[in-house]
Design a protein around this motif. Structure first.
Motif, mmCIF file in Angstrom:
data_model
loop_
_atom_site.group_PDB
_atom_site.id
_atom_site.type_symbol
_atom_site.label_atom_id
_atom_site.label_comp_id
_atom_site.label_asym_id
_atom_site.label_seq_id
_atom_site.Cartn_x
_atom_site.Cartn_y
_atom_site.Cartn_z
ATOM 1 N N ILE A 258 8.880 77.775 -8.000
ATOM 2 C CA ILE A 258 8.277 76.455 -8.219
ATOM 3 C C ILE A 258 6.786 76.502 -7.876
ATOM 4 C CG2 ILE A 258 8.238 74.055 -7.456
ATOM 5 C CD1 ILE A 258 11.228 74.228 -7.029
ATOM 6 N N LYS A 259 5.969 76.009 -8.779
ATOM 7 C CA LYS A 259 4.540 75.851 -8.551
ATOM 8 C C LYS A 259 4.200 74.377 -8.763
ATOM 9 C CE LYS A 259 3.335 80.525 -10.088
ATOM 10 N NZ LYS A 259 2.567 81.341 -11.077
ATOM 11 N N GLY A 260 3.659 73.739 -7.727
ATOM 12 C CA GLY A 260 3.336 72.321 -7.814
ATOM 13 C C GLY A 260 1.876 72.072 -7.500
ATOM 14 N N ARG A 261 1.385 70.950 -7.975
ATOM 15 C CA ARG A 261 0.008 70.548 -7.694
ATOM 16 C C ARG A 261 -0.069 69.016 -7.731
ATOM 17 N NH1 ARG A 261 2.491 72.111 -12.109
ATOM 18 N NH2 ARG A 261 1.751 74.225 -11.675
ATOM 19 N N ASN A 262 -0.906 68.461 -6.857
ATOM 20 C CA ASN A 262 -1.081 67.009 -6.879
ATOM 21 C C ASN A 262 -2.522 66.655 -6.539
ATOM 22 O OD1 ASN A 262 0.179 67.498 -3.880
ATOM 23 N ND2 ASN A 262 -1.310 65.823 -3.857
ATOM 24 N N ALA A 263 -2.929 65.494 -6.976
ATOM 25 C CA ALA A 263 -4.270 64.977 -6.696
ATOM 26 C C ALA A 263 -4.150 63.501 -6.348
ATOM 27 C CB ALA A 263 -5.192 65.167 -7.902
ATOM 28 N N LYS A 264 -4.951 63.067 -5.374
ATOM 29 C CA LYS A 264 -4.904 61.679 -4.924
ATOM 30 C C LYS A 264 -6.314 61.149 -4.780
ATOM 31 C CE LYS A 264 -3.431 58.779 -1.025
ATOM 32 N NZ LYS A 264 -2.771 58.766 0.305
ATOM 33 N N LEU A 265 -6.504 59.896 -5.181
ATOM 34 C CA LEU A 265 -7.792 59.231 -5.032
ATOM 35 C C LEU A 265 -7.545 57.837 -4.477
ATOM 36 C CD1 LEU A 265 -10.859 59.420 -5.536
ATOM 37 C CD2 LEU A 265 -10.456 58.378 -7.779
ATOM 38 N N ALA A 266 -8.270 57.480 -3.412
ATOM 39 C CA ALA A 266 -8.071 56.178 -2.775
ATOM 40 C C ALA A 266 -9.416 55.549 -2.445
ATOM 41 C CB ALA A 266 -7.234 56.339 -1.508
ATOM 42 N N TYR A 267 -9.418 54.218 -2.430
ATOM 43 C CA TYR A 267 -10.623 53.458 -2.088
ATOM 44 C C TYR A 267 -10.259 52.417 -1.034
ATOM 45 C CZ TYR A 267 -14.512 50.172 -2.520
ATOM 46 O OH TYR A 267 -15.575 49.352 -2.240
ATOM 47 N N THR A 268 -11.009 52.408 0.059
ATOM 48 C CA THR A 268 -10.774 51.471 1.157
ATOM 49 C C THR A 268 -11.965 50.541 1.285
ATOM 50 O OG1 THR A 268 -9.465 53.137 2.342
ATOM 51 C CG2 THR A 268 -10.276 51.271 3.622
ATOM 52 N N HIS A 269 -11.673 49.239 1.415
ATOM 53 C CA HIS A 269 -12.743 48.228 1.469
ATOM 54 C C HIS A 269 -12.435 47.253 2.597
ATOM 55 C CE1 HIS A 269 -16.107 46.161 -0.596
ATOM 56 N NE2 HIS A 269 -15.617 45.105 0.040
ATOM 57 N N THR A 270 -13.458 46.968 3.411
ATOM 58 C CA THR A 270 -13.300 45.996 4.486
ATOM 59 C C THR A 270 -13.865 44.652 4.044
ATOM 60 O OG1 THR A 270 -15.408 46.673 5.451
ATOM 61 C CG2 THR A 270 -13.429 47.756 6.274
ATOM 62 N N ILE A 271 -13.212 43.583 4.511
ATOM 63 C CA ILE A 271 -13.681 42.219 4.255
ATOM 64 C C ILE A 271 -13.824 41.545 5.611
ATOM 65 C CG2 ILE A 271 -13.171 40.013 3.146
ATOM 66 C CD1 ILE A 271 -11.489 41.516 1.129
ATOM 67 N N GLY A 272 -15.061 41.270 5.991
ATOM 68 C CA GLY A 272 -15.294 40.737 7.319
ATOM 69 C C GLY A 272 -14.943 41.784 8.361
ATOM 70 N N ASP A 273 -14.570 41.306 9.551
ATOM 71 C CA ASP A 273 -14.207 42.231 10.632
ATOM 72 C C ASP A 273 -12.707 42.425 10.756
ATOM 73 O OD1 ASP A 273 -16.887 42.540 11.328
ATOM 74 O OD2 ASP A 273 -16.840 40.770 12.658
ATOM 75 N N GLU A 274 -11.915 41.724 9.933
ATOM 76 C CA GLU A 274 -10.483 41.702 10.208
ATOM 77 C C GLU A 274 -9.603 42.177 9.056
ATOM 78 O OE1 GLU A 274 -10.381 37.601 11.169
ATOM 79 O OE2 GLU A 274 -10.779 37.902 13.309
#
Length: 384
Positions: A258-274
């Motif tokens: 078995i040969k596997g491959r994966n890719a992930k892309l994420a974006y994190t955004h803050t709104i205010g302090d909470e």
């Protein structure tokens, strides 16, 4: 096939050497914060529903030792398609308990844990040893880990069926602060499994013109050993407006072909302090095992034969969204802060050589299988 036994031995030797080297060193390290988490999780897909609670408690008992305990429950109902083809749906419950401790010694962190998992037909016991070290002005972190597990495999309805499996995992990770905005990570993992590696409920199918459907099922036959290596590269880039982008690529190869491959892309955004919002997408694909086929031409055609769809050629695409709310309290209060988090992921699985035998079609020409799954997690955390 996968890497040779010589290269695996060299990887293990290198990891053990680094463990001894780091054990004699002394750089910066910090114990985990005191906190408690209560989690509810749910998975639904391919006729299988899994849900249950999890509770984590973590507390320092001195300025050098932190201990934790985690209790996790999976309530499982239904059955995946390869089990439904030969058996009826079922219900069972898995309970997992983990006890762990982190030790701070000369600014190094040594982590130990023991995990016990029990089902009516499966028991697993494992130990974990990890070492993490910061150096070069805390811009570089090196982590090493070793885990060993022993499984006892049973079979419902057959009290005499008891098999054993032994598992070992070596891990090496390196994290580097490249610039004031960019953190890079590289990890290497080696896993060796031996013993009974089958699922006793899964079967292969082979052509039999005398059978009513034109084929029959018999139990799968697996090799009694498996080794695998995985290499992952990650990057976190922090943006000027209190947001970040996370990327990951990972490749995998094992001795079953078995040969596997994966890719992930994420974006994190803050709104205010909470508030924190995270959106992500991940794609995965793999080639089939050397001894996998959807339909064999006859019984005992090869020494090893499998029809587990997880060993077939398949891919999946997932998208997810997380929302977190965190509230800080007084630093002198008993509880310093709390947070509530919700996560949902939708996953689309597509199989290239695994056919849906529950659908209509000529033998070996049934429609290819695909399904969607949803994963939900909600958890509450408090720091003290």
């Amino acid at each position: 096939m996968g890497v040779t036994s010589y290269s695996q031995s060299m990887i293990k030797l290198g990891l053990c050497t680094l463990v001894l080297f780091l054990a004699a060193s002394s750089w910066a390290a910090v114990l985990p914060q005191d906190r408690s988490d209560a989690l509810y999780h749910s998975y639904n897909g391919d006729g299988v529903s899994i849900d249950g609670p999890s509770v984590l408690l973590r507390k320092k008992i001195s300025d050098k030792v932190s201990i934790s305990a985690n209790y996790y429950v999976d309530s499982i109902s239904g059955a995946s398609i390869d089990v439904r083809a030969t058996a009826s749906e079922y219900q069972e419950e898995r309970k997992e308990t983990t006890l762990a401790a982190d030790f701070l010694h000369n600014k190094s962190i040594l982590s130990l844990s023991y995990t016990a998992s029990d089902e009516n037909d499966f028991k697993a016991r494992s130990i974990y040893l990890g070492l993490s070290q910061d150096f070069f002005g805390d811009l570089t972190t090196l982590s090493l880990s070793y885990a060993r597990g022993q499984d006892e495999v049973g079979k419902t309805g057959d009290a005499n069926f008891i098999e054993q499996a032994d598992r070992q995992k070596y891990g090496l990770g390196l994290t580097q602060v490249a610039t004031k905005n960019l953190i890079m990570g590289l990890s290497l993992e080696n896993i060796s499994d031996s013993g009974y590696l089958n699922n006793p409920y899964r079967s292969i199918r082979f052509v039999d013109p005398q059978a009513a459907k034109g084929y029959r099922f018999v139990t799968e036959i697996y090799p009694n050993s498996r080794s695998s290596n995985a290499l992952a590269l990650t990057a976190n880039y922090y943006l000027a407006y209190r947001a970040s982008i996370h990327g990951e690529v990972r490749v995998y190869q094992d001795s079953w072909g078995i040969k596997g491959r994966n890719a992930k892309l994420a974006y994190t955004h803050t709104i205010g302090d909470e508030w924190i919002i995270d959106i992500r997408s991940r794609i995965y694909s793999q080639d089939k095992a050397d001894f996998y086929q959807d339909l064999f031409s006859r019984e005992n055609e090869f020494n090893f034969m499998a029809r587990d769809k997880e060993l077939s050629t398949f891919s999946n695409l997932s998208v997810g969204l997380s929302v977190s709310y965190e509230k800080s309290l007084s630093s002198t209060a008993t509880f310093k802060k709390w947070s509530v988090n919700g996560e949902v992921d939708h996953i689309r699985f597509k199989y290239d050589d695994f056919r849906n035998v529950l659908a209509e079609g000529a033998v070996g020409e049934e429609p290819l299988f695909a399904f969607n799954a949803n994963v939900l997690r909600v958890f509450f955390s408090v720091w003290y």
